[in-house]
Write a protein that holds these residues in place. Structure first.
Motif, PDB file in Angstrom:
ATOM      1  N   ALA A 124       0.826  -1.212   0.000  1.00  0.00           N
ATOM      2  CA  ALA A 124       0.000   0.000   0.000  1.00  0.00           C
ATOM      3  C   ALA A 124       0.861   1.263   0.000  1.00  0.00           C
ATOM      4  O   ALA A 124       1.997   1.269   0.481  1.00  0.00           O
ATOM      5  CB  ALA A 124      -0.932  -0.003   1.206  1.00  0.00           C
ATOM      6  N   THR A 125       0.287   2.336  -0.547  1.00  0.00           N
ATOM      7  CA  THR A 125       0.996   3.615  -0.633  1.00  0.00           C
ATOM      8  C   THR A 125       0.228   4.755   0.028  1.00  0.00           C
ATOM      9  O   THR A 125       0.705   5.889   0.049  1.00  0.00           O
ATOM     10  CB  THR A 125       1.247   3.982  -2.107  1.00  0.00           C
ATOM     11  N   ARG A 126      -0.937   4.453   0.566  1.00  0.00           N
ATOM     12  CA  ARG A 126      -1.727   5.491   1.239  1.00  0.00           C
ATOM     13  C   ARG A 126      -2.092   5.026   2.631  1.00  0.00           C
ATOM     14  O   ARG A 126      -2.628   3.932   2.815  1.00  0.00           O
ATOM     15  CB  ARG A 126      -3.004   5.806   0.453  1.00  0.00           C
ATOM     16  N   PHE A 127      -1.788   5.866   3.616  1.00  0.00           N
ATOM     17  CA  PHE A 127      -2.099   5.566   5.012  1.00  0.00           C
ATOM     18  C   PHE A 127      -2.574   6.856   5.671  1.00  0.00           C
ATOM     19  O   PHE A 127      -1.770   7.744   5.965  1.00  0.00           O
ATOM     20  CB  PHE A 127      -0.861   5.024   5.748  1.00  0.00           C
ATOM     21  N   ASP A 128      -3.879   6.990   5.875  1.00  0.00           N
ATOM     22  CA  ASP A 128      -4.450   8.212   6.443  1.00  0.00           C
ATOM     23  C   ASP A 128      -5.366   7.879   7.610  1.00  0.00           C
ATOM     24  O   ASP A 128      -6.093   6.882   7.575  1.00  0.00           O
ATOM     25  CB  ASP A 128      -5.262   8.976   5.387  1.00  0.00           C
ATOM     26  N   LEU A 129      -5.317   8.732   8.620  1.00  0.00           N
ATOM     27  CA  LEU A 129      -6.262   8.642   9.731  1.00  0.00           C
ATOM     28  C   LEU A 129      -7.354   9.674   9.522  1.00  0.00           C
ATOM     29  O   LEU A 129      -7.068  10.838   9.229  1.00  0.00           O
ATOM     30  CB  LEU A 129      -5.565   8.899  11.066  1.00  0.00           C
ATOM     31  N   PHE A 130      -8.607   9.240   9.669  1.00  0.00           N
ATOM     32  CA  PHE A 130      -9.748  10.131   9.561  1.00  0.00           C
ATOM     33  C   PHE A 130     -10.577  10.042  10.833  1.00  0.00           C
ATOM     34  O   PHE A 130     -10.679   8.979  11.452  1.00  0.00           O
ATOM     35  CB  PHE A 130     -10.637   9.741   8.371  1.00  0.00           C
ATOM     36  N   VAL A 131     -11.179  11.164  11.218  1.00  0.00           N
ATOM     37  CA  VAL A 131     -12.102  11.184  12.352  1.00  0.00           C
ATOM     38  C   VAL A 131     -13.434  11.727  11.871  1.00  0.00           C
ATOM     39  O   VAL A 131     -13.493  12.772  11.211  1.00  0.00           O
ATOM     40  CB  VAL A 131     -11.571  12.058  13.499  1.00  0.00           C
ATOM     41  N   THR A 132     -14.507  11.010  12.149  1.00  0.00           N
ATOM     42  CA  THR A 132     -15.852  11.504  11.859  1.00  0.00           C
ATOM     43  C   THR A 132     -16.561  11.785  13.180  1.00  0.00           C
ATOM     44  O   THR A 132     -16.344  11.089  14.171  1.00  0.00           O
ATOM     45  CB  THR A 132     -16.666  10.468  11.053  1.00  0.00           C
ATOM     46  N   ASP A 133     -17.372  12.834  13.174  1.00  0.00           N
ATOM     47  CA  ASP A 133     -18.124  13.212  14.369  1.00  0.00           C
ATOM     48  C   ASP A 133     -19.592  13.280  13.980  1.00  0.00           C
ATOM     49  O   ASP A 133     -20.005  14.159  13.225  1.00  0.00           O
ATOM     50  CB  ASP A 133     -17.630  14.564  14.892  1.00  0.00           C
ATOM     51  N   LEU A 134     -20.378  12.326  14.475  1.00  0.00           N
ATOM     52  CA  LEU A 134     -21.802  12.272  14.141  1.00  0.00           C
ATOM     53  C   LEU A 134     -22.606  12.222  15.431  1.00  0.00           C
ATOM     54  O   LEU A 134     -22.535  11.255  16.185  1.00  0.00           O
ATOM     55  CB  LEU A 134     -22.094  11.044  13.279  1.00  0.00           C
ATOM     56  N   ARG A 135     -23.314  13.312  15.699  1.00  0.00           N
ATOM     57  CA  ARG A 135     -24.157  13.421  16.890  1.00  0.00           C
ATOM     58  C   ARG A 135     -23.378  13.084  18.172  1.00  0.00           C
ATOM     59  O   ARG A 135     -23.849  12.350  19.026  1.00  0.00           O
ATOM     60  CB  ARG A 135     -25.395  12.519  16.767  1.00  0.00           C
ATOM     61  N   GLY A 136     -22.177  13.636  18.268  1.00  0.00           N
ATOM     62  CA  GLY A 136     -21.385  13.471  19.490  1.00  0.00           C
ATOM     63  C   GLY A 136     -20.614  12.167  19.570  1.00  0.00           C
ATOM     64  O   GLY A 136     -19.901  11.935  20.544  1.00  0.00           O
ATOM     65  N   THR A 137     -20.739  11.307  18.573  1.00  0.00           N
ATOM     66  CA  THR A 137     -19.980  10.059  18.539  1.00  0.00           C
ATOM     67  C   THR A 137     -18.850  10.191  17.536  1.00  0.00           C
ATOM     68  O   THR A 137     -19.098  10.450  16.352  1.00  0.00           O
ATOM     69  CB  THR A 137     -20.874   8.872  18.151  1.00  0.00           C
ATOM     70  N   ARG A 138     -17.634  10.024  18.019  1.00  0.00           N
ATOM     71  CA  ARG A 138     -16.463  10.180  17.157  1.00  0.00           C
ATOM     72  C   ARG A 138     -15.874   8.813  16.818  1.00  0.00           C
ATOM     73  O   ARG A 138     -15.652   7.988  17.699  1.00  0.00           O
ATOM     74  CB  ARG A 138     -15.401  11.044  17.831  1.00  0.00           C
TER      75      ARG A 138
END
Length: 208
Positions: A93-107
């Motif tokens: 693999a050549t892509r390594f990203d961390l993402f955070v989503t916040d939906l109605r107070g749940t991350r």
């Protein structure tokens, strides 16, 4: 040569996944009916049908996809299955990203692993308040080991992050004192999908 070991990387159990998919489907029908009703005041029954279909079909497909989605680690490949399947070789693999989503107070903190035009998202943890749900110990351990097999610095940083998370859990640290929780809390509220800067993540891991 023996068959590669398969490890589940699903954060939620199947019952929870089906419940979420059902809620999406119900919401799709309600919203489609409401918008169709408004349009029907001006365009009649045909307007109702067209509007309801345009709104409901994509959301119902999303619900169906979510209800069937599973993520597994098969050897050193991450495999996502839903209506079809995607396979990404973590070692290549050549892509390594961390993402955070916040939906109605749940991350939810996710790692996106990609290469050769394909990508798979793995949910590592989900937090609400001072508690939450984290990927199982064995799944995290195997994912960390697999990431360490890629020479990319970002993959090695993510491997070290997961190891630090496991160490915090082994010490009995409360969720707010665990690395994944601390990273998730850095994203702004109300962010549907916030990518965490790779250099900032590397500095965070180096300071653990």
């Amino acid at each position: 040569m023996g068959e590669a070991e398969t490890v589940s990387l699903d954060l939620l159990d199947r019952r929870a996944v089906r419940a979420r998919a059902r809620n999406v489907a119900i919401a799709a029908v309600v919203v489609a009916a409401a918008l169709g009703g408004i349009v029907s005041l001006f365009a009649g029954p045909l307007g109702f049908g067209v509007t309801a279909a345009v709104v409901a079909i994509p959301l119902l497909l999303l619900a169906l996809t979510e209800s069937r989605k599973t993520v597994q680690l098969r050897g050193h490949e991450v495999v996502a299955k839903a209506l079809g399947s995607r396979v990404v070789d973590v070692h290549e693999a050549t892509r390594f990203d961390l993402f955070v989503t916040d939906l109605r107070g749940t991350r939810t903190i996710n790692v996106l692993i990609g290469g050769n035009g394909k990508a798979v998202s793995v949910s590592l943890a989900m937090y609400a308040g001072t508690g939450g749900r984290e990927l199982g110990i064995y799944g995290l351990r195997r994912l960390a080991d697999t990431l360490a097999g890629n020479a990319d610095t970002r993959a090695l940083v993510l491997s070290q992050l997961i190891v630090a998370q496991l160490q915090a859990e082994a010490r009995g640290e409360a969720a707010p004192n665990r690395p994944l929780y601390q990273l998730a809390s850095q994203a702004p509220q109300g962010s549907m999908a916030k990518r965490l800067n790779s250099d900032a993540v590397a500095r965070f891991v180096a300071a653990l």
